[in-house]
Write a protein that holds these residues in place. Structure first.
Motif, short mmCIF file in Angstrom:
data_model
loop_
_atom_site.label_atom_id
_atom_site.label_comp_id
_atom_site.label_asym_id
_atom_site.label_seq_id
_atom_site.Cartn_x
_atom_site.Cartn_y
_atom_site.Cartn_z
N ASN A 183 39.44 37.53 56.49
CA ASN A 183 40.07 36.81 55.38
C ASN A 183 40.22 37.68 54.14
O ASN A 183 40.71 37.22 53.11
CB ASN A 183 39.39 35.47 55.06
N LEU A 184 39.86 38.96 54.27
CA LEU A 184 40.11 39.91 53.18
C LEU A 184 40.28 41.31 53.77
O LEU A 184 39.52 41.69 54.68
CB LEU A 184 38.92 39.93 52.21
N VAL A 185 41.26 42.06 53.27
CA VAL A 185 41.38 43.47 53.65
C VAL A 185 41.02 44.32 52.43
O VAL A 185 41.52 44.07 51.33
CB VAL A 185 42.79 43.79 54.20
N LEU A 186 40.13 45.28 52.64
CA LEU A 186 39.62 46.11 51.55
C LEU A 186 40.18 47.53 51.70
O LEU A 186 40.06 48.13 52.77
CB LEU A 186 38.09 46.12 51.65
N VAL A 187 40.82 48.02 50.65
CA VAL A 187 41.39 49.38 50.70
C VAL A 187 40.92 50.20 49.49
O VAL A 187 40.54 49.63 48.46
CB VAL A 187 42.94 49.36 50.75
N TYR A 188 40.98 51.52 49.64
CA TYR A 188 40.47 52.44 48.62
C TYR A 188 41.52 53.47 48.22
O TYR A 188 42.15 54.06 49.10
CB TYR A 188 39.28 53.23 49.18
N GLY A 189 41.64 53.71 46.93
CA GLY A 189 42.37 54.88 46.45
C GLY A 189 43.87 54.80 46.62
O GLY A 189 44.48 53.74 46.36
#
Ligand code: UD1
Length: 329
Positions: free
Chosen positions: A90-96
Motif C-alpha cells: 500500500n506504499l512504494v518507497l523510493v530514494y534520490g
C-alpha cells in the motif's frame, strides 16, 4: 498492516535504504519488501553494500541495466508494475534521483499506490541533468515528500506543493555515517601516504569528451604538482577513458564498498567529486570539497565556504584545490 515496497537500484540508494529499513524493522505493523532493479550490478557496485549494511537479499531482483535512459526506465516500468501487482503494497518507497527512482514512482502512481520519496525537494535547476528530471517528476508523483534540508522544503513550497505532504526529516546519509563510521575500513588497494580523494561519474562530465579531458588533465596536474590523487574509478568513467584513450595518471583503484568509502573520506585531505552524496559526506567528515560541476543541490555547503564549484575547467579545478588546501592551514 502497512505493506511497503522499497525500490532501489543504484549504489547511493543501498546506503539510504539500509538506514531506513533498519528503522522500519522496529515497527511491528510495518512489513517491508525490497525490489532491486539491477541498475547497478557489479559486486563492487551492489552486493558489497548489501553485505556491509546488513541488508537482506532483495525480495524481487530485476536485471535491468545499460541502454539509453528511456530504454532502461521503460523496462523498469514494465517489471516494477508487475512486481507491484504481485506484492500488492500500500506504499512504494523510493530514494534520490536515479532512473530506478523514477520508474518505481511512476509504476506505483499509475496503479494508484501511494508513493513516498526520501530526498525530496532537491533541485540543481539544471534540466540537462537526467537526475534533475527524475527528481522533479518523482516529487510530482509522490504523496509523502521527505526532505533532508530546509532548502529542499522551501524549493517544494515555491513549486506549490501542499504543506501537509512535506516533512523535514533530516538527512539519512548523515544517519548512515553516524551509524557506520566506526566500521570504516582501509581499502586493501590503498598503498599508503596522504592523498586527495577523487570520484567522477556524472553523465554531464563523462559524456562530453572536452569536459572529461579537461578534468583528467586537472587531476593529472594536481597529482604531479599538488598532492597524490587517489581515485576509486566508476565503471562508466573507466569504460569511457579506455574507449577514448584518455591517459589518467592518478592512483586508480576499483570502486570501493561503503566502509572503505567512509575510511577514504575520513583520511583524505580533500575531496574532488561530481557526486551529490559525497559532497555531503565530505562535510560530515570535516573535509573540504571541490565539486566538478557548475551547480550543486547542496548550496548550503557553498555558503559555508567548505565546498567550491569548479565545473570541468582545468584552471578552476586547480585553483579551488589550492585555495581550499591553503585555507585549512
Ligand atoms: C547512476 C545515477 C546517478 C547516481 C549514480 C551513482 C541515473 C540517471 N544516474 O549513474 O544519479 O549518482 O548512479 O553511482 O540513474 N555500470 C557497470 N556496473 C555497474 C553499474 C554501472 O558496468 O555495477 C556501467 C553501466 O553499464 C553503464 C555505466 O556504468 O554503462 C553507467 O551506469 P548507469 O547506471 O547508467 O548510471 P551511473 O553513471 O552509475
Amino acid at each position: 498492516m502497512l505493506r511497503i515496497l522499497t525500490v532501489v537500484g543504484a549504489r547511493p540508494q543501498f546506503v539510504k535504504a539500509g538506514v531506513v529499513s533498519r528503522a522500519l524493522l522496529e515497527h511491528s505493523n510495518v512489513q517491508e519488501r525490497l525490489l532491486h532493479t539491477g541498475q547497478h550490478f557489479d559486486a563492487a557496485m551492489s552486493s558489497i553494500f548489501f553485505d556491509q549494511l546488513g541488508m537482506p537479499k532483495p525480495d524481487v531482483q530485476l536485471n535491468i541495466n545499460g541502454g539509453s535512459h528511456g530504454e532502461m526506465t521503460g523496462k523498469m516500468l514494465i517489471e516494477i508494475e508487475a512486481a507491484i501487482v504481485d506484492q500488492s503494497p500500500n506504499l512504494v518507497l523510493v530514494y534520490g534521483d536515479t532512473n530506478s527512482t523514477l520508474a518505481g514512482a511512476l509504476a506505483a502512481a499509475k496503479l494508484n499506490i501511494r508513493v513516498a520519496h526520501v530526498e525530496a525537494g532537491l533541485r540543481s535547476y539544471n534540466r540537462t541533468m537526467p537526475e534533475e528530471i527524475n527528481r522533479i517528476i518523482t516529487d510530482q508523483l509522490s504523496d509523502f515528500l521527505f526532505c533532508p534540508t530546509q532548502l529542499a522544503v522551501s524549493n517544494l513550497e515555491k513549486e506549490g506543493y501542499a504543506p501537509a505532504t512535506i516533512d523535514l526529516v533530516g538527512d539519512v546519509m548523515l544517519d548512515a555515517v553516524n551509524f557506520f563510521k566506526r566500521q570504516a575500513q582501509k581499502p586493501k588497494s590503498y598503498a599508503g601516504g596522504s592523498f586527495l580523494l577523487a570520484t567522477l561519474h556524472r553523465a554531464e562530465n563523462t559524456n562530453s569528451l572536452d569536459k572529461l579531458r579537461s578534468i583528467v588533465d586537472a587531476l593529472n596536474f594536481i597529482h604531479h604538482n599538488v598532492g597524490k590523487v587517489l581515485m576509486p574509478l566508476h565503471p562508466r568513467t573507466s569504460k569511457l577513458l579506455l574507449e577514448n584513450k584518455i591517459d589518467l595518471q592518478v592512483n586508480v583503484i576499483d570502486p570501493v564498498g561503503y566502509f572503505e568509502s567512509l575510511w577514504l573520506l575520513d583520511n583524505c585531505q580533500l575531496l574532488l567529486t561530481d557526486s551529490g552524496g559525497m559532497q555531503k559526506e565530505a562535510y560530515f567528515f570535516g573535509k573540504p570539497c571541490v565539486t566538478m560541476r557548475e551547480e550543486t543541490e547542496w548550496s548550503e555547503l557553498i555558503d559555508l565556504g567548505v565546498n567550491q564549484l569548479a565545473g570541468s575547467n582545468f584552471e578552476r579545478i586547480v585553483s579551488c584545490v589550492n585555495d581550499l588546501l591553503d585555507s585549512r592551514v
